[in-house]
Enzyme design. Sequence first.
Site, mmCIF file in Angstrom:
data_model
loop_
_atom_site.group_PDB
_atom_site.id
_atom_site.type_symbol
_atom_site.label_atom_id
_atom_site.label_comp_id
_atom_site.label_asym_id
_atom_site.label_seq_id
_atom_site.Cartn_x
_atom_site.Cartn_y
_atom_site.Cartn_z
ATOM 1 N N TRP A 1 17.016 15.006 61.409
ATOM 2 C CA TRP A 1 18.159 15.347 61.021
ATOM 3 C C TRP A 1 18.615 16.835 61.625
ATOM 4 O O TRP A 1 17.680 17.657 61.245
ATOM 5 C CB TRP A 1 18.704 15.178 59.500
ATOM 6 N N MET A 2 19.805 17.259 62.127
ATOM 7 C CA MET A 2 20.071 18.326 62.531
ATOM 8 C C MET A 2 21.446 18.740 62.235
ATOM 9 O O MET A 2 21.992 19.741 63.198
ATOM 10 C CB MET A 2 19.713 18.737 63.825
ATOM 11 N N ASN A 3 22.200 18.362 61.392
ATOM 12 C CA ASN A 3 23.776 18.450 61.326
ATOM 13 C C ASN A 3 24.398 18.618 62.659
ATOM 14 O O ASN A 3 24.719 19.755 63.185
ATOM 15 C CB ASN A 3 23.852 20.185 60.649
ATOM 16 N N ASP B 1 24.038 22.876 60.932
ATOM 17 C CA ASP B 1 24.629 24.138 61.367
ATOM 18 C C ASP B 1 23.846 24.821 62.376
ATOM 19 O O ASP B 1 22.581 24.985 62.095
ATOM 20 C CB ASP B 1 25.103 24.946 60.386
ATOM 21 N N GLN C 1 19.888 24.126 60.875
ATOM 22 C CA GLN C 1 19.552 23.559 59.670
ATOM 23 C C GLN C 1 19.030 22.233 60.111
ATOM 24 O O GLN C 1 19.468 21.525 61.147
ATOM 25 C CB GLN C 1 20.957 23.228 59.081
ATOM 26 N N TRP D 1 20.473 14.132 55.762
ATOM 27 C CA TRP D 1 20.490 15.189 55.053
ATOM 28 C C TRP D 1 19.642 15.371 53.948
ATOM 29 O O TRP D 1 19.508 14.468 53.364
ATOM 30 C CB TRP D 1 22.022 15.657 54.457
ATOM 31 N N ARG E 1 28.354 31.372 49.748
ATOM 32 C CA ARG E 1 27.124 31.070 51.029
ATOM 33 C C ARG E 1 27.767 31.596 52.426
ATOM 34 O O ARG E 1 28.791 32.155 52.628
ATOM 35 C CB ARG E 1 27.138 29.603 50.994
ATOM 36 N N ASP E 2 26.827 31.322 53.258
ATOM 37 C CA ASP E 2 26.923 31.654 54.612
ATOM 38 C C ASP E 2 27.412 32.878 55.216
ATOM 39 O O ASP E 2 28.226 33.423 55.552
ATOM 40 C CB ASP E 2 28.187 30.749 55.221
#
Length: 567
Positions: free
Chosen positions: A64-66, A113, A129, A137, A236-237
């Site tokens: 997985w990699m968004n 992301d 991510q 995920w 966040r972020d």
Amino acid sequence: MMWLLTQLLSLKTLMQIYGFCVFSLCCLLIINGLEVAAFKDHRLRSNVSQPYRTGYHFQPSKNWMNGTVFLVGNVLLFLLLVNAILWINVCVLFHDLPFSPCVFVWWLMEFADPNGPMYYKGVYHFFYQYNPYGPLWGNMSWGHAISYDLINWVHLDIALVPNETYDINGCFSGSTTILPTGEPVIIYTSADENLHQLQNLAFPKNSSDPLLNEWVKSSLNPILTPPDGVDPINFRDPSTGWMGADGEWRVVIAAKINAQGSAILYKSKDFKSWAKASSPLYFSNKTNMLECPDFYPVVVNGTNGLDTSVQGKNIRHVFKASFNEHDYYVLGNYDPKSDRYDVGVDFMDNAKESPRYDYGRFYASKSFYDNEKKRRILWSWVNEGDTKSNAVSKGWSGLQTIPKSIWLSEKGDQLVQWPVKELEKLRTKKVHSGNKKLKGGSKIEISGITASQADVEITFSLPNLKNAEVLSVEVVDPQILCTQKNASMSGNLGPFGLLVLASRDLTEYTAVFFRIFRTAKSFRVLMCVDQSRSSLRPEVDKLIYGAFLALDPRYKKISLKTLITPL
């Protein structure tokens, strides 16, 4: 197999966020030029045979990699036209579905992301991510890859893993900033055992190493915890840092305050100890969370990028936030002394809505300044449109968009995007066909290339617009209009466009096309991507996307540029 439909996006000068591809039917069509350049086979390393992987979109070899991409069938390139004569210079990248100055047709995959992209000591770094243990995920970590040309990537060891009490439930999105010493620093969000979101730092173990192979988390972590009044699971972020005239660093962090989205401003003298400003940089009542905020300057009347800390005259600032499954942005004026950011309207206050980076599958984007080539580059995650079971069977999920340069339009009212020039090095064989006159409803296969890996450029001329359909109201939802007038619906001026990745019997294809409408004052160009026949599988997402172009067909030729990725 793939059909080529006339598509409209804008010329390079118009590759603005309003751009979207549309498929249009018309009576007579003059193609002033069509160029197709085949690409070298270009694939990321993988020890496993994985069908439907993209050829030059960034993605890890597995898991997985968004992000997302869409699958379709075979490849054959066709041009479908009906009723009218038209000229077009559009940017369509059949791999980044909807909508920027270019349109991309995606293939289904999950990714995460983009985090902290940067250029350091001659090397491009890309963090993202990543779940190292599977295609769904979970176990969120920071994957790390490097490149010398933004096209060919080498995957390095994972940069950050959730192994501390403060990040045991995940190392989530963040940014990188280059300090005055030349050393890079990562600031990232984590989730502790209570799922509270915290902010943390990490530094390279050896900053003289251009590959930055190892990262060490700061002993000061967490450096920021949710302040009073902020939902602890919605904090966040952190953005890329910028330095003010006072020598202090600033970052913004997305937060939920009183059910409103807020970009909290923090200041620091050393990038380690931070103080919350008295007022947020930006807040909005249009959403309760402004995810993945990005804040950066753009020069007026120019295409060069600017370092995030640049301030002064002839500069505007972009604030971008991700919410409602899209990436929206506003343009405003930033006062570095007061840290006040003034914009004309909030997101979607304008009757025509706030502009977006893209109008299809495009989320959690991140930009960075490339000081080597004086440009700002944008990436985004494309999320899955298929099922979880499909991701498990494939062994991977997600990808990133093609990297694009981004700058302010000549009018200064929206942003412009264009694929980085490095993509052209993938070109090999060239096929040219020019000055062809087509009757309405005709379909042309472009022979001589493998349409699964090509760079297609077409220019159309449509001198007679008087028969365009009337658009009775000025404010119309373009996605609804594209759905109502899909690729199979004939119109006065449209659809023109491409049938991409089409099966020979045309039971499967993705239509990228445009239509032209007439209003009381002018004309409007509607761009669409129609996935309704992209797959025979019923469980696959088949949404139709659309957007109006900031282009007047009376004064602008329409060019279509389509990057078709190898599978």
